[in-house]
Design a protein around this motif. Structure first.
Motif, PDB file in Angstrom:
ATOM      1  N   ALA A  89      -8.031 -17.240  60.891  1.00 35.21           N
ATOM      2  CA  ALA A  89      -6.988 -17.974  61.105  1.00 35.21           C
ATOM      3  C   ALA A  89      -5.552 -17.487  60.836  1.00 35.21           C
ATOM      4  CB  ALA A  89      -7.037 -19.472  60.552  1.00 35.21           C
ATOM      5  N   PRO A  90      -5.072 -16.419  61.343  1.00 33.70           N
ATOM      6  CA  PRO A  90      -3.955 -15.859  61.213  1.00 33.70           C
ATOM      7  C   PRO A  90      -2.964 -16.326  61.968  1.00 33.70           C
ATOM      8  CG  PRO A  90      -5.148 -14.485  62.555  1.00 33.70           C
ATOM      9  CD  PRO A  90      -5.896 -15.429  62.207  1.00 33.70           C
ATOM     10  N   SER A  91      -1.630 -16.454  61.729  1.00 31.80           N
ATOM     11  CA  SER A  91      -0.464 -17.018  62.266  1.00 31.80           C
ATOM     12  C   SER A  91      -0.038 -16.194  63.444  1.00 31.80           C
ATOM     13  CB  SER A  91       0.808 -17.415  61.488  1.00 31.80           C
ATOM     14  OG  SER A  91       1.161 -16.039  60.772  1.00 31.80           O
ATOM     15  N   VAL A  92      -0.162 -14.693  62.898  1.00 32.65           N
ATOM     16  CA  VAL A  92       0.129 -13.625  64.169  1.00 32.65           C
ATOM     17  C   VAL A  92      -0.969 -12.632  64.356  1.00 32.65           C
ATOM     18  CG1 VAL A  92       1.582 -11.801  64.815  1.00 32.65           C
ATOM     19  CG2 VAL A  92       2.715 -13.850  63.906  1.00 32.65           C
ATOM     20  N   THR A  93      -1.308 -12.477  65.445  1.00 32.64           N
ATOM     21  CA  THR A  93      -2.502 -11.404  65.590  1.00 32.64           C
ATOM     22  C   THR A  93      -1.738 -10.124  66.405  1.00 32.64           C
ATOM     23  OG1 THR A  93      -4.141 -12.993  65.599  1.00 32.64           O
ATOM     24  CG2 THR A  93      -4.612 -10.841  66.525  1.00 32.64           C
ATOM     25  N   LEU A  94      -1.954  -9.092  66.152  1.00 29.81           N
ATOM     26  CA  LEU A  94      -1.325  -7.775  66.806  1.00 29.81           C
ATOM     27  C   LEU A  94      -2.471  -7.141  67.337  1.00 29.81           C
ATOM     28  CD1 LEU A  94       0.716  -6.652  63.572  1.00 29.81           C
ATOM     29  CD2 LEU A  94       1.828  -7.407  65.653  1.00 29.81           C
ATOM     30  N   LEU A  95      -2.335  -7.029  68.602  1.00 27.86           N
ATOM     31  CA  LEU A  95      -3.176  -6.312  69.518  1.00 27.86           C
ATOM     32  C   LEU A  95      -2.798  -4.806  70.014  1.00 27.86           C
ATOM     33  CD1 LEU A  95      -6.087  -6.517  71.139  1.00 27.86           C
ATOM     34  CD2 LEU A  95      -4.677  -7.314  73.153  1.00 27.86           C
ATOM     35  N   PRO A  96      -3.240  -3.939  69.392  1.00 27.87           N
ATOM     36  CA  PRO A  96      -2.633  -2.604  69.518  1.00 27.87           C
ATOM     37  C   PRO A  96      -3.241  -2.140  71.050  1.00 27.87           C
ATOM     38  CG  PRO A  96      -4.219  -2.438  67.912  1.00 27.87           C
ATOM     39  CD  PRO A  96      -4.028  -3.830  68.100  1.00 27.87           C
ATOM     40  N   CYS A  97      -2.130  -2.080  71.862  1.00 25.42           N
ATOM     41  CA  CYS A  97      -2.847  -1.481  73.222  1.00 25.42           C
ATOM     42  C   CYS A  97      -3.028  -0.071  73.350  1.00 25.42           C
ATOM     43  CB  CYS A  97      -1.668  -1.927  74.215  1.00 25.42           C
ATOM     44  SG  CYS A  97      -2.310  -1.615  75.821  1.00 25.42           S
ATOM     45  N   PRO A  98      -4.405   0.453  73.317  1.00 27.43           N
ATOM     46  CA  PRO A  98      -4.444   1.962  73.451  1.00 27.43           C
ATOM     47  C   PRO A  98      -3.660   2.643  74.471  1.00 27.43           C
ATOM     48  CG  PRO A  98      -6.419   0.827  74.448  1.00 27.43           C
ATOM     49  CD  PRO A  98      -5.305  -0.318  73.971  1.00 27.43           C
ATOM     50  N   VAL A  99      -3.433   3.933  74.152  1.00 30.84           N
ATOM     51  CA  VAL A  99      -2.494   4.747  74.807  1.00 30.84           C
ATOM     52  C   VAL A  99      -3.443   5.908  75.422  1.00 30.84           C
ATOM     53  CG1 VAL A  99      -0.720   6.307  74.883  1.00 30.84           C
ATOM     54  CG2 VAL A  99      -0.487   4.462  73.474  1.00 30.84           C
ATOM     55  N   PRO A 100      -3.794   5.868  76.535  1.00 29.69           N
ATOM     56  CA  PRO A 100      -4.826   6.890  76.963  1.00 29.69           C
ATOM     57  C   PRO A 100      -4.179   8.449  77.024  1.00 29.69           C
ATOM     58  CG  PRO A 100      -4.227   5.534  78.907  1.00 29.69           C
ATOM     59  CD  PRO A 100      -3.473   4.867  77.687  1.00 29.69           C
ATOM     60  N   GLU A 101      -4.865   9.134  76.720  1.00 29.45           N
ATOM     61  CA  GLU A 101      -4.372  10.537  76.725  1.00 29.45           C
ATOM     62  C   GLU A 101      -5.339  11.330  77.589  1.00 29.45           C
ATOM     63  OE1 GLU A 101      -2.137  11.646  74.896  1.00 29.45           O
ATOM     64  OE2 GLU A 101      -1.728  10.180  73.411  1.00 29.45           O
ATOM     65  N   LEU A 102      -4.557  12.102  78.430  1.00 29.65           N
ATOM     66  CA  LEU A 102      -5.286  12.730  79.672  1.00 29.65           C
ATOM     67  C   LEU A 102      -5.076  14.238  79.377  1.00 29.65           C
ATOM     68  CD1 LEU A 102      -4.059  11.140  83.004  1.00 29.65           C
ATOM     69  CD2 LEU A 102      -6.186  10.747  81.436  1.00 29.65           C
ATOM     70  N   THR A 103      -6.216  15.072  79.691  1.00 31.45           N
ATOM     71  CA  THR A 103      -6.161  16.528  79.502  1.00 31.45           C
ATOM     72  C   THR A 103      -6.373  17.112  80.926  1.00 31.45           C
ATOM     73  OG1 THR A 103      -8.755  16.563  79.554  1.00 31.45           O
ATOM     74  CG2 THR A 103      -7.681  16.133  77.351  1.00 31.45           C
ATOM     75  N   ASP A 104      -5.994  18.412  80.647  1.00 32.01           N
ATOM     76  CA  ASP A 104      -5.991  19.296  81.829  1.00 32.01           C
ATOM     77  C   ASP A 104      -7.069  19.221  82.666  1.00 32.01           C
ATOM     78  OD1 ASP A 104      -3.383  19.958  81.170  1.00 32.01           O
ATOM     79  OD2 ASP A 104      -3.741  21.876  80.420  1.00 32.01           O
ATOM     80  N   GLY A 105      -8.301  19.117  81.760  1.00 30.34           N
ATOM     81  CA  GLY A 105      -9.744  18.960  82.598  1.00 30.34           C
ATOM     82  C   GLY A 105      -9.800  17.688  83.581  1.00 30.34           C
ATOM     83  N   ASP A 106      -9.068  16.606  83.126  1.00 29.58           N
ATOM     84  CA  ASP A 106      -9.198  15.550  84.049  1.00 29.58           C
ATOM     85  C   ASP A 106      -8.836  15.547  85.400  1.00 29.58           C
ATOM     86  OD1 ASP A 106     -10.089  13.789  81.985  1.00 29.58           O
ATOM     87  OD2 ASP A 106      -8.043  13.563  81.048  1.00 29.58           O
TER      88      ASP A 106
END
Ligand SMILES: NC(=O)c1ccc[n+]([C@@H]2O[C@H](COP(=O)([O-])OP(=O)(O)OC[C@H]3O[C@@H](n4cnc5c(N)ncnc54)[C@H](OP(=O)(O)O)[C@@H]3O)[C@@H](O)[C@H]2O)c1
Length: 331
Positions: A89-106
């Motif tokens: 029951a936290p007062s504040v919940t942090l949801l880290p949003c993933p930062v997608p990394e792309l590579t040259d092969g994508d």
């Protein structure tokens, strides 16, 4: 005069009203008739030097999901899912949003695929959050990371989603953009204490979004790059038969004397108002080509671009609106 809201609660009372004559000249002097432009501006949190006043260790906070390895949230417990979080029951919940990394092969599909994946994950969490009564008194803070390149595109989509959700659930969600700098983590308590719907937490302090008026000179200034516009150069507007495209085409012709304009939409010339649209823009001085092209189809867009050798600017307005309230949205 008594003014009340829809529920009958008093809003204001007016004891007297005095009208005085205003001439047409006085109104004309107040502006040149142009609609003033506004934009979102990030301004320092008005409350001064928050870092000095606010303790570094946030009490009663939690992180939802995996804590990114480089997060300096040492005092904050991480919970794998909402079921585990409920107990804390936290007062504040942090949801880290993933930062997608792309590579040259994508390949070219990698970014849209990652974007949909992240957006679907965040949407799922927002939906579960509002459905969970035990979390009703807690706030979910979606944290996006400042980043250039592909991650920035994903962040923009996530931020748009959270802002829509905030319109329905203003008390539940906060959008926090973070510069990713360890030294700025200490500003989070002040940022969240500010009860702002969106904050930008940076090494130079907390910034909040405000609507600012664009200065008249800036509105009328020629954007950079336009001065080297040659007589053959052209602009492409995708979604070309839509409301925004039409306004933009008019603006380019009348304000910037950019006349060679290609309008592209899936129906193109088969759009019901196509002839009227082309005629109207031509009367304004445009040299208009209305073409059928689905911009989500790489083959069609390649063909279109190959046929536009003097293309100097592309303005994207193509889009299809498929509105739904938060709980009715699908990934
Ligand atoms: N107007 C606003 O105030 C406003 C505000 C915020 C956001 N938006 C968004 O901005 C976008 C444009 O707004 P609008 O008001 O101009 O919308 P609109 O009047 O519905 O026009 C959309 C245009 O996009 C075209 N289009 C759709 N999918 C396409 C595709 N795959 N390839 C090429 N063209 C495509 C449509 O024509 P075809 O069907 O023939 O392809 C139409 O010409 C929309 O996504 C809208 O949701 C608008």
């Amino acid at each position: 005069m008594e003014l009340a809201d829809a529920a009958g609660s008093p809003v204001a009372s007016v004891r007297s009203l005095v009208a005085r004559p205003v001439s047409a000249e006085q109104i004309a002097k107040a502006g040149d008739g142009a609609v003033p432009l506004h934009r979102v501006e990030w301004v320092p949190l008005p409350d001064g030097d928050a870092a000095v006043r606010v303790p570094a260790g946030p009490e009663g906070w939690a992180v939802l999901g995996a804590r990114p390895a480089d997060w300096a949230w040492t005092g904050v417990s991480a919970y794998p899912d909402l079921a585990a979080l409920e107990e804390a029951a936290p007062s504040v919940t942090l949801l880290p949003c993933p930062v997608p990394e792309l590579t040259d092969g994508d390949d070219a599909d990698a970014l849209p695929a990652r974007l949909r994946e992240v957006l679907g994950e965040v949407l799922g969490t927002l939906q579960q959050w509002v459905a969970n009564e035990r979390l009703a008194s807690s706030r979910l803070v979606v944290v996006t990371r400042d980043t250039d390149g592909p991650g920035g595109l994903v962040n923009a989509a996530v931020e748009g989603l959270v802002r829509s959700a905030q319109a329905e659930h203003p008390e539940s969600f906060v959008l926090a953009r973070w510069d990713g700098d360890d030294s700025s983590v200490r500003f989070f308590p002040a940022a969240l204490a500010a009860a702002e719907p969106q904050v930008w937490v940076r090494a130079d302090g907390v910034h909040v979004a405000r609507l600012g008026r664009v200065a008249r000179e800036e509105q009328t200034a020629r954007p950079s790059g336009f001065e080297v516009w040659g007589p053959q150069d052209s602009a492409l507007i995708t979604g070309g038969t839509g409301g925004l495209a039409t306004l933009l085409a008019e603006h380019l012709i009348t304000h910037h004397h950019i006349t060679n304009i290609t309008l592209a939409s899936r129906q193109g010339p088969n759009h019901p108002g196509a002839t009227e649209l082309v005629n109207r823009l031509t009367e304004l001085g445009g040299n208009i080509t209305l073409t059928a092209c689905d911009v989500s189809d790489p083959t069609q867009i390649t063909e279109l671009l190959t046929g536009l050798p003097h293309l100097k600017a592309i303005i994207h307005t193509a889009g299809v609106l498929n509105d739904a309230t938060l709980t009715n949205q699908t990934p």
